[in-house]
Design a protein around this motif. Structure first.
Motif, PDB file in Angstrom:
ATOM      1  N   TYR A  88     -10.165   1.838   0.157  1.00  0.00           N
ATOM      2  CA  TYR A  88      -8.778   2.132  -0.157  1.00  0.00           C
ATOM      3  C   TYR A  88      -7.889   1.430   0.853  1.00  0.00           C
ATOM      4  N   PHE A 135      -6.391   2.539  -4.426  1.00  0.00           N
ATOM      5  CA  PHE A 135      -7.800   2.233  -4.702  1.00  0.00           C
ATOM      6  C   PHE A 135      -7.994   0.725  -4.749  1.00  0.00           C
ATOM      7  N   GLN A 164      -4.158   2.073   2.719  1.00  0.00           N
ATOM      8  CA  GLN A 164      -3.124   3.083   2.966  1.00  0.00           C
ATOM      9  C   GLN A 164      -1.953   2.392   3.627  1.00  0.00           C
ATOM     10  N   GLY A 188       4.228   4.859   3.043  1.00  0.00           N
ATOM     11  CA  GLY A 188       4.999   5.235   1.867  1.00  0.00           C
ATOM     12  C   GLY A 188       4.337   4.940   0.534  1.00  0.00           C
ATOM     13  N   GLN A 189       3.122   4.389   0.581  1.00  0.00           N
ATOM     14  CA  GLN A 189       2.459   4.012  -0.672  1.00  0.00           C
ATOM     15  C   GLN A 189       1.260   4.890  -0.995  1.00  0.00           C
ATOM     16  N   GLY A 190       0.926   5.801  -0.157  1.00  0.00           N
ATOM     17  CA  GLY A 190      -0.245   6.620  -0.429  1.00  0.00           C
ATOM     18  C   GLY A 190      -1.512   5.807  -0.299  1.00  0.00           C
ATOM     19  N   LEU A 191      -2.562   6.271  -0.942  1.00  0.00           N
ATOM     20  CA  LEU A 191      -3.848   5.565  -0.915  1.00  0.00           C
ATOM     21  C   LEU A 191      -3.975   4.746  -2.187  1.00  0.00           C
TER      22      LEU A 191
END
Lengths: 119, 109
Positions: A35, A45, A37, A40-43
């Motif tokens: 992933y 995939f 990270q 501000g974008q989260g995780l």
């Protein structure tokens, strides 16, 4: 036992250089995930492996990104010709596959991440 | 397209107050929903999954298929609950997880 490990923990590289990120999963885990990270974008995939094969590479952002896994264990994520937008924390996780370790034991165990900074 | 939405980037509550972290998803099939938590300087770890219908550290989450939501709730927040919380969806029949952007929970003394 040992958890998922990743190396290096931090990597600073110049734009245009290639980098390799390594992930050592928990022994016996068949599935391995990468992933990204970003702030501000989260995780996000990137890719997952089932054994040595990668059934889903749809998350790789561009053809500069590639990953391989050998011996059903260690995985390497390679980023060629790095760009500044590649700067992020790259997380690896591993798990059993459903049915492999018993009901519901396909929980993902995450590594500490590699912080990549492209200057 | 599959999507997980966590509308709040930051949620601040006082100790002892109830907390609800919102998660909405879009997926046409039968998803599995999860909450992951990352405490300061620790690794991301699973908090709970909807199929287990369990309460972990006082947190519960119910899958509402009608509202396509999986909100995380705790009746009385504790300072040690301060962390980053991610909602995630696993597409049925695959091992691909889709994560939300996360909500930072701050529990104030």
């Amino acid at each position: 036992g040992a958890g998922v490990s990743q190396s290096p923990s931090n990597k600073v590289t110049e734009k245009g250089k290639d980098v390799e990120l390594r992930c050592d999963p928990i022994s016996g885990h068949t599935a391995l995930y990468w992933y990204r990270q970003s702030l501000g974008q989260g995780l996000e995939f990137l890719i997952y492996f089932q054994g040595n094969s990668a059934p889903d590479k749809s998350g790789l952002p561009s053809d500069r990104f590639s990953a391989e896994r050998t011996g059903g264990s260690v995985s390497t994520l390679t980023i060629q010709r790095t760009q500044q937008e590649d700067s992020a924390v790259y997380l690896c996780a591993s798990s059993f596959l459903p049915g492999q370790g018993g009901t519901g034991t396909y929980e993902q165990y995450f590594g500490p991440g590699t912080r990549l900074t492209v200057t | 397209a599959q999507r997980v939405t966590q509308p709040e980037k930051l949620l601040s509550v006082f100790k002892g107050a109830p907390v609800e972290l919102k998660c909405n998803y879009s997926y046409s099939g039968s998803p599995e929903l999860f909450w992951y938590v990352q405490y300061s300087r620790q690794r991301l770890q699973l908090l709970l999954r909807h199929i287990s219908r369990e309460s972990i550290k006082g947190f519960t989450a119910d899958l509402n298929k009608g509202e396509t939501s999986f909100h995380l709730k705790k009746p009385f927040a504790q300072e040690e609950d301060s962390a980053m919380y991610y909602c995630a969806l696993r597409r049925g029949g695959t091992y691909k997880y889709i994560f939300g952007t996360g909500t930072r929970l701050k529990v104030l003394a």
